[in-house]
Design a protein around this motif. Structure first.
Motif, PDB file in Angstrom:
ATOM      1  N   MET A   1      -6.230  -8.946   3.339  1.00 15.78           N
ATOM      2  CA  MET A   1      -6.562  -7.339   3.126  1.00 15.78           C
ATOM      3  C   MET A   1      -5.737  -6.321   3.376  1.00 15.78           C
ATOM      4  O   MET A   1      -5.598  -5.394   2.427  1.00 15.78           O
ATOM      5  CB  MET A   1      -8.474  -7.204   3.825  1.00 15.78           C
ATOM      6  CG  MET A   1      -9.094  -6.110   3.045  1.00 15.78           C
ATOM      7  SD  MET A   1      -8.882  -6.046   1.620  1.00 15.78           S
ATOM      8  CE  MET A   1      -9.175  -5.256   1.121  1.00 15.78           C
ATOM      9  N   ILE A   2      -5.554  -6.590   5.149  1.00 13.16           N
ATOM     10  CA  ILE A   2      -5.072  -4.439   5.136  1.00 13.16           C
ATOM     11  C   ILE A   2      -3.022  -4.827   4.467  1.00 13.16           C
ATOM     12  O   ILE A   2      -3.322  -3.483   3.904  1.00 13.16           O
ATOM     13  CB  ILE A   2      -4.735  -4.958   6.566  1.00 13.16           C
ATOM     14  CG1 ILE A   2      -5.113  -3.393   7.101  1.00 13.16           C
ATOM     15  CG2 ILE A   2      -4.137  -5.742   7.667  1.00 13.16           C
ATOM     16  CD1 ILE A   2      -5.362  -2.288   7.518  1.00 13.16           C
ATOM     17  N   ASP A   3      -2.372  -5.907   3.854  1.00 13.51           N
ATOM     18  CA  ASP A   3      -1.578  -5.868   3.812  1.00 13.51           C
ATOM     19  C   ASP A   3      -1.841  -5.713   2.120  1.00 13.51           C
ATOM     20  O   ASP A   3      -0.882  -4.925   1.467  1.00 13.51           O
ATOM     21  CB  ASP A   3      -1.457  -7.467   3.278  1.00 13.51           C
ATOM     22  CG  ASP A   3       0.190  -7.807   3.467  1.00 13.51           C
ATOM     23  OD1 ASP A   3       0.998  -6.968   4.369  1.00 13.51           O
ATOM     24  OD2 ASP A   3       0.544  -8.545   2.663  1.00 13.51           O
ATOM     25  N   LEU A   8      -0.526  -1.670  -1.521  1.00 17.85           N
ATOM     26  CA  LEU A   8      -1.443  -0.561  -3.113  1.00 17.85           C
ATOM     27  C   LEU A   8      -0.570   0.927  -2.168  1.00 17.85           C
ATOM     28  O   LEU A   8      -0.443   2.200  -3.576  1.00 17.85           O
ATOM     29  CB  LEU A   8      -3.223  -0.542  -2.679  1.00 17.85           C
ATOM     30  CG  LEU A   8      -3.573  -0.524  -4.163  1.00 17.85           C
ATOM     31  CD1 LEU A   8      -2.647  -1.395  -5.297  1.00 17.85           C
ATOM     32  CD2 LEU A   8      -4.701  -0.452  -3.850  1.00 17.85           C
ATOM     33  N   SER A   9      -0.575   1.434  -0.849  1.00 16.84           N
ATOM     34  CA  SER A   9      -0.985   2.505  -1.173  1.00 16.84           C
ATOM     35  C   SER A   9       0.933   3.140  -1.168  1.00 16.84           C
ATOM     36  O   SER A   9       0.821   4.359  -2.009  1.00 16.84           O
ATOM     37  CB  SER A   9      -1.086   3.160   0.518  1.00 16.84           C
ATOM     38  OG  SER A   9      -0.514   1.939   1.764  1.00 16.84           O
ATOM     39  N   LEU A  10       1.789   2.107  -0.940  1.00 19.25           N
ATOM     40  CA  LEU A  10       3.064   2.127  -0.533  1.00 19.25           C
ATOM     41  C   LEU A  10       3.065   2.739  -2.989  1.00 19.25           C
ATOM     42  O   LEU A  10       4.014   3.221  -2.702  1.00 19.25           O
ATOM     43  CB  LEU A  10       3.702   1.190  -0.803  1.00 19.25           C
ATOM     44  CG  LEU A  10       4.697   1.019   0.490  1.00 19.25           C
ATOM     45  CD1 LEU A  10       5.615   0.128   0.690  1.00 19.25           C
ATOM     46  CD2 LEU A  10       5.497   2.609   0.737  1.00 19.25           C
ATOM     47  N   ILE A  11       2.368   1.828  -3.272  1.00 20.77           N
ATOM     48  CA  ILE A  11       2.708   2.340  -4.607  1.00 20.77           C
ATOM     49  C   ILE A  11       2.279   3.348  -5.547  1.00 20.77           C
ATOM     50  O   ILE A  11       2.903   4.292  -5.483  1.00 20.77           O
ATOM     51  CB  ILE A  11       1.953   1.081  -5.560  1.00 20.77           C
ATOM     52  CG1 ILE A  11       2.397  -0.547  -5.389  1.00 20.77           C
ATOM     53  CG2 ILE A  11       1.694   1.489  -7.174  1.00 20.77           C
ATOM     54  CD1 ILE A  11       1.817  -0.941  -6.088  1.00 20.77           C
ATOM     55  N   ILE A  12       1.293   4.040  -4.564  1.00 18.47           N
ATOM     56  CA  ILE A  12       0.438   4.738  -5.468  1.00 18.47           C
ATOM     57  C   ILE A  12       1.520   6.147  -4.642  1.00 18.47           C
ATOM     58  O   ILE A  12       1.672   6.830  -5.105  1.00 18.47           O
ATOM     59  CB  ILE A  12      -0.785   5.442  -4.631  1.00 18.47           C
ATOM     60  CG1 ILE A  12      -1.864   3.766  -5.093  1.00 18.47           C
ATOM     61  CG2 ILE A  12      -1.319   6.624  -4.497  1.00 18.47           C
ATOM     62  CD1 ILE A  12      -2.941   4.582  -4.334  1.00 18.47           C
ATOM     63  N   LEU A  13       2.145   6.697  -3.350  1.00 14.18           N
ATOM     64  CA  LEU A  13       2.630   7.578  -3.292  1.00 14.18           C
ATOM     65  C   LEU A  13       4.533   7.162  -3.761  1.00 14.18           C
ATOM     66  O   LEU A  13       5.162   8.501  -4.265  1.00 14.18           O
ATOM     67  CB  LEU A  13       3.594   6.736  -1.978  1.00 14.18           C
ATOM     68  CG  LEU A  13       2.258   6.869  -0.591  1.00 14.18           C
ATOM     69  CD1 LEU A  13       2.956   7.062   0.987  1.00 14.18           C
ATOM     70  CD2 LEU A  13       1.613   8.500  -0.376  1.00 14.18           C
TER      71      LEU A  13
END
Lengths: 94, 140
Positions: A1-3, A8-13
């Motif tokens: 889940m945290i992975d 996802l946050s890397l992609i958004i960044l």
């Protein structure tokens, strides 16, 4: 889940970084480009933080502070160059 | 035109010490963690460059009366001296020694002569960087 959340946050960044690159290339004035570069430094800090969580290491934490310091000094130097025309002056009182 | 940058000068005074302490920490952590003499020296010269940006070269020279060209020589002396010091004990060139000591405040600490070599690297990096920046900055 945290992975999944981290990736996802890397992609958004990365998408945010692309937007900043657009401003860096397109920006009509020089201050636009400098602000874009400064924001890219902050973005790089967050990417390094997320990456250190994904790789499960604490050795990147020094790099984060290093990038923040270097981005600050670089932005300040650019701002002074824009304002005064020279970065380091010999005597500012004359 | 005379500009008044109070905010920048105040921030630079505070951030200078933060960068210096971070540089010292990175320098001493170099044996067990990422870091070492090179990054520590670059960060220290970064802090001095921040002072040069906030103030001018004359003020920084008055507050920090160091001849950075002499610092290069001191650093090279430290490096060569650490390497040659091993010859006094009948061991090959560049042999390092270490031992554990009971220091009053830190407790059991491992002291290594590689730290002296790293100190030489630290001084040389500060000296070279500041010499380059000051020579470029001084030319009219």
């Amino acid at each position: 889940m945290i992975d999944i959340a981290l990736k996802l946050s890397l992609i958004i960044l990365a998408i945010a970084m692309l937007g900043l690159v657009y401003r860096l290339v397109k920006g009509p004035t020089t201050p636009d480009r400098i602000v874009a570069l400064d924001a890219m430094g902050v973005n790089l800090v967050s990417i390094a933080a997320v990456l250190s969580m994904i790789l499960n290491t604490s050795n990147f934490l020094d790099i984060i502070l290093l990038i923040a310091i270097l981005a600050f000094i670089g932005t300040v130097a650019y701002a002074k160059f824009l304002e005064k025309g020279e970065v380091i002056e010999y005597d500012r009182n004359q | 035109m005379k500009t008044n940058d109070v905010i920048f000068q105040t921030v630079a005074k505070v951030v200078f010490f933060m960068i210096i302490f971070f540089a010292v920490r990175i320098f001493f952590a170099g044996h067990y963690y990422p870091g070492g003499g090179f990054v520590g020296g670059l960060l220290t010269s970064g802090a001095i460059v921040l002072l040069l940006l906030a103030f001018d070269m004359k003020t920084v020279k008055k507050g920090l009366p160091i001849d950075f060209k002499c610092l290069i020589g001191l650093g090279l002396l430290f490096g060569a001296g650490t390497a040659a010091g091993s010859l006094l004990f009948n061991v090959p060139f560049f042999t390092h020694a270490y031992d554990y000591f009971q220091l009053p405040l830190f407790g059991k600490t491992s002291l290594h002569t590689a730290m002296l070599f790293d100190l030489g690297v630290y001084f040389v990096v500060i000296g070279v960087t500041m010499t380059i920046i000051q020579t470029i900055g001084e030319s009219e």
